[in-house]
Design a protein around this motif. Structure first.
Motif, PDB file in Angstrom:
ATOM      1  N   LEU A  81       0.825  -1.208   0.000  1.00  0.00           N
ATOM      2  CA  LEU A  81       0.000   0.000   0.000  1.00  0.00           C
ATOM      3  C   LEU A  81       0.860   1.259   0.000  1.00  0.00           C
ATOM      4  CD1 LEU A  81      -2.797  -0.962   2.556  1.00  0.00           C
ATOM      5  CD2 LEU A  81      -2.970  -0.886   0.056  1.00  0.00           C
ATOM      6  N   LYS A  82       1.896   1.283   0.827  1.00  0.00           N
ATOM      7  CA  LYS A  82       2.755   2.469   0.926  1.00  0.00           C
ATOM      8  C   LYS A  82       3.460   2.768  -0.397  1.00  0.00           C
ATOM      9  CE  LYS A  82       2.381   3.865   5.241  1.00  0.00           C
ATOM     10  NZ  LYS A  82       2.075   5.236   5.638  1.00  0.00           N
ATOM     11  N   ASN A  83       3.718   1.715  -1.180  1.00  0.00           N
ATOM     12  CA  ASN A  83       4.422   1.903  -2.448  1.00  0.00           C
ATOM     13  C   ASN A  83       3.510   2.052  -3.654  1.00  0.00           C
ATOM     14  OD1 ASN A  83       7.346   1.842  -1.836  1.00  0.00           O
ATOM     15  ND2 ASN A  83       6.788  -0.100  -0.905  1.00  0.00           N
ATOM     16  N   GLU A  84       2.226   1.722  -3.508  1.00  0.00           N
ATOM     17  CA  GLU A  84       1.344   1.740  -4.675  1.00  0.00           C
ATOM     18  C   GLU A  84       0.183   2.713  -4.590  1.00  0.00           C
ATOM     19  OE1 GLU A  84       0.067  -2.273  -5.446  1.00  0.00           O
ATOM     20  OE2 GLU A  84       2.109  -2.970  -5.827  1.00  0.00           O
ATOM     21  N   ILE A  85      -0.158   3.195  -3.406  1.00  0.00           N
ATOM     22  CA  ILE A  85      -1.330   4.052  -3.241  1.00  0.00           C
ATOM     23  C   ILE A  85      -0.891   5.494  -3.028  1.00  0.00           C
ATOM     24  CG2 ILE A  85      -3.396   4.522  -1.843  1.00  0.00           C
ATOM     25  CD1 ILE A  85      -3.608   1.860  -3.248  1.00  0.00           C
ATOM     26  N   ASP A  86      -1.313   6.381  -3.920  1.00  0.00           N
ATOM     27  CA  ASP A  86      -1.063   7.797  -3.697  1.00  0.00           C
ATOM     28  C   ASP A  86      -1.868   8.215  -2.474  1.00  0.00           C
ATOM     29  OD1 ASP A  86       0.613   8.097  -5.866  1.00  0.00           O
ATOM     30  OD2 ASP A  86      -0.991   8.734  -7.226  1.00  0.00           O
ATOM     31  N   ASP A  87      -1.304   9.076  -1.662  1.00  0.00           N
ATOM     32  CA  ASP A  87      -1.964   9.530  -0.441  1.00  0.00           C
ATOM     33  C   ASP A  87      -2.407   8.353   0.420  1.00  0.00           C
ATOM     34  OD1 ASP A  87      -1.661  12.250  -1.204  1.00  0.00           O
ATOM     35  OD2 ASP A  87      -3.423  12.047  -2.497  1.00  0.00           O
ATOM     36  N   CYS A  88      -1.519   7.396   0.592  1.00  0.00           N
ATOM     37  CA  CYS A  88      -1.808   6.216   1.402  1.00  0.00           C
ATOM     38  C   CYS A  88      -2.127   6.644   2.835  1.00  0.00           C
ATOM     39  CB  CYS A  88      -0.593   5.289   1.405  1.00  0.00           C
ATOM     40  SG  CYS A  88      -0.861   3.739   2.280  1.00  0.00           S
ATOM     41  N   PRO A  89      -3.168   6.069   3.414  1.00  0.00           N
ATOM     42  CA  PRO A  89      -3.475   6.415   4.807  1.00  0.00           C
ATOM     43  C   PRO A  89      -2.373   5.893   5.725  1.00  0.00           C
ATOM     44  CG  PRO A  89      -4.805   4.553   4.121  1.00  0.00           C
ATOM     45  CD  PRO A  89      -4.076   5.050   2.896  1.00  0.00           C
ATOM     46  N   PRO A  90      -2.253   6.452   6.915  1.00  0.00           N
ATOM     47  CA  PRO A  90      -1.281   5.905   7.866  1.00  0.00           C
ATOM     48  C   PRO A  90      -1.654   4.465   8.201  1.00  0.00           C
ATOM     49  CG  PRO A  90      -2.650   7.589   8.914  1.00  0.00           C
ATOM     50  CD  PRO A  90      -2.999   7.578   7.466  1.00  0.00           C
ATOM     51  N   ILE A  91      -0.630   3.691   8.543  1.00  0.00           N
ATOM     52  CA  ILE A  91      -0.823   2.263   8.809  1.00  0.00           C
ATOM     53  C   ILE A  91      -0.162   1.882  10.128  1.00  0.00           C
ATOM     54  CG2 ILE A  91      -0.271  -0.082   8.012  1.00  0.00           C
ATOM     55  CD1 ILE A  91      -0.380   1.023   5.139  1.00  0.00           C
ATOM     56  N   ILE A  92      -0.904   1.094  10.905  1.00  0.00           N
ATOM     57  CA  ILE A  92      -0.373   0.463  12.109  1.00  0.00           C
ATOM     58  C   ILE A  92      -0.402  -1.036  11.849  1.00  0.00           C
ATOM     59  CG2 ILE A  92      -0.742  -0.001  14.564  1.00  0.00           C
ATOM     60  CD1 ILE A  92      -2.079   2.761  14.755  1.00  0.00           C
ATOM     61  N   VAL A  93       0.693  -1.714  12.161  1.00  0.00           N
ATOM     62  CA  VAL A  93       0.775  -3.157  12.005  1.00  0.00           C
ATOM     63  C   VAL A  93       0.798  -3.783  13.393  1.00  0.00           C
ATOM     64  CG1 VAL A  93       2.225  -5.064  11.197  1.00  0.00           C
ATOM     65  CG2 VAL A  93       1.966  -3.039   9.788  1.00  0.00           C
ATOM     66  N   THR A  94       0.036  -4.872  13.562  1.00  0.00           N
ATOM     67  CA  THR A  94       0.072  -5.609  14.822  1.00  0.00           C
ATOM     68  C   THR A  94       0.942  -6.847  14.650  1.00  0.00           C
ATOM     69  OG1 THR A  94      -1.887  -6.964  14.368  1.00  0.00           O
ATOM     70  CG2 THR A  94      -2.259  -4.826  15.423  1.00  0.00           C
ATOM     71  N   VAL A  95       1.700  -7.166  15.690  1.00  0.00           N
ATOM     72  CA  VAL A  95       2.581  -8.336  15.673  1.00  0.00           C
ATOM     73  C   VAL A  95       2.354  -9.152  16.946  1.00  0.00           C
ATOM     74  CG1 VAL A  95       4.353  -7.267  14.212  1.00  0.00           C
ATOM     75  CG2 VAL A  95       4.529  -7.070  16.694  1.00  0.00           C
ATOM     76  N   ARG A  96       2.733 -10.394  16.915  1.00  0.00           N
ATOM     77  CA  ARG A  96       2.564 -11.292  18.067  1.00  0.00           C
ATOM     78  C   ARG A  96       3.757 -11.240  19.017  1.00  0.00           C
ATOM     79  NH1 ARG A  96      -2.381 -12.249  18.656  1.00  0.00           N
ATOM     80  NH2 ARG A  96      -3.440 -12.852  16.773  1.00  0.00           N
ATOM     81  N   ARG A  97       4.930 -10.990  18.478  1.00  0.00           N
ATOM     82  CA  ARG A  97       6.143 -10.983  19.304  1.00  0.00           C
ATOM     83  C   ARG A  97       6.763  -9.599  19.312  1.00  0.00           C
ATOM     84  NH1 ARG A  97      10.548 -14.528  18.299  1.00  0.00           N
ATOM     85  NH2 ARG A  97      10.748 -13.335  16.392  1.00  0.00           N
TER      86      ARG A  97
END
Length: 143
Positions: A81-97
């Protein structure tokens, strides 16, 4: 009297192939992560095609992506998304560790949350990312 920003409804996209993970994220963030921000309307996505369609359509204020989603995790989706979407919304990623937080750098995510999600930390992180986005303090990543 409330400020115009606080009266606005914010749209948060939550992606995981597992409904229980989407529910855990929405419950941790809550409908009002901070008094100075508007209420949150969650849009859930169980597959990558839904995430891409929602991001392409616009109107998403923030995306929270499950880094453990199958078959493609949220980190790969974030980078795409960050590389393909103009004006990409902010993103939070969840991880297990906690040790996987470094991968958020590769994924170009704006923040990371670690499961099990702490409601206070989740709400504060979401509020911080939304505030920084509105203030233009997040890096502009364009495809």
């Amino acid at each position: 009297m409330s400020s115009p920003v606080a009266a606005e409804t914010l749209t948060v996209l939550v992606f995981s192939h597992r409904p229980e993970v989407r529910e855990a994220i929405t419950m941790a963030v809550g409908r009002r992560p901070a008094p100075d921000l508007g209420r949150v309307r969650f849009v859930e996505a169980g597959g990558i095609a839904e995430v891409i369609a929602a991001a392409d359509a616009g109107g998403i204020d923030l995306a929270i992506l499950d880094g453990e989603a199958q078959p493609t995790g949220g980190m790969g989706v974030s980078r795409q998304l960050k590389n393909e979407i103009d004006d990409c919304p902010p993103i939070i990623v969840t991880v297990r560790r906690r040790d996987d937080r470094w991968l958020a750098t590769w994924s170009q995510a704006d923040a990371v949350l670690v499961h099990p999600l702490d409601p206070l930390t989740a709400a504060e992180t979401v509020a911080d990312v939304l505030r920084r986005s509105r203030a233009g303090e997040l890096p502009a990543v364009r495809g």
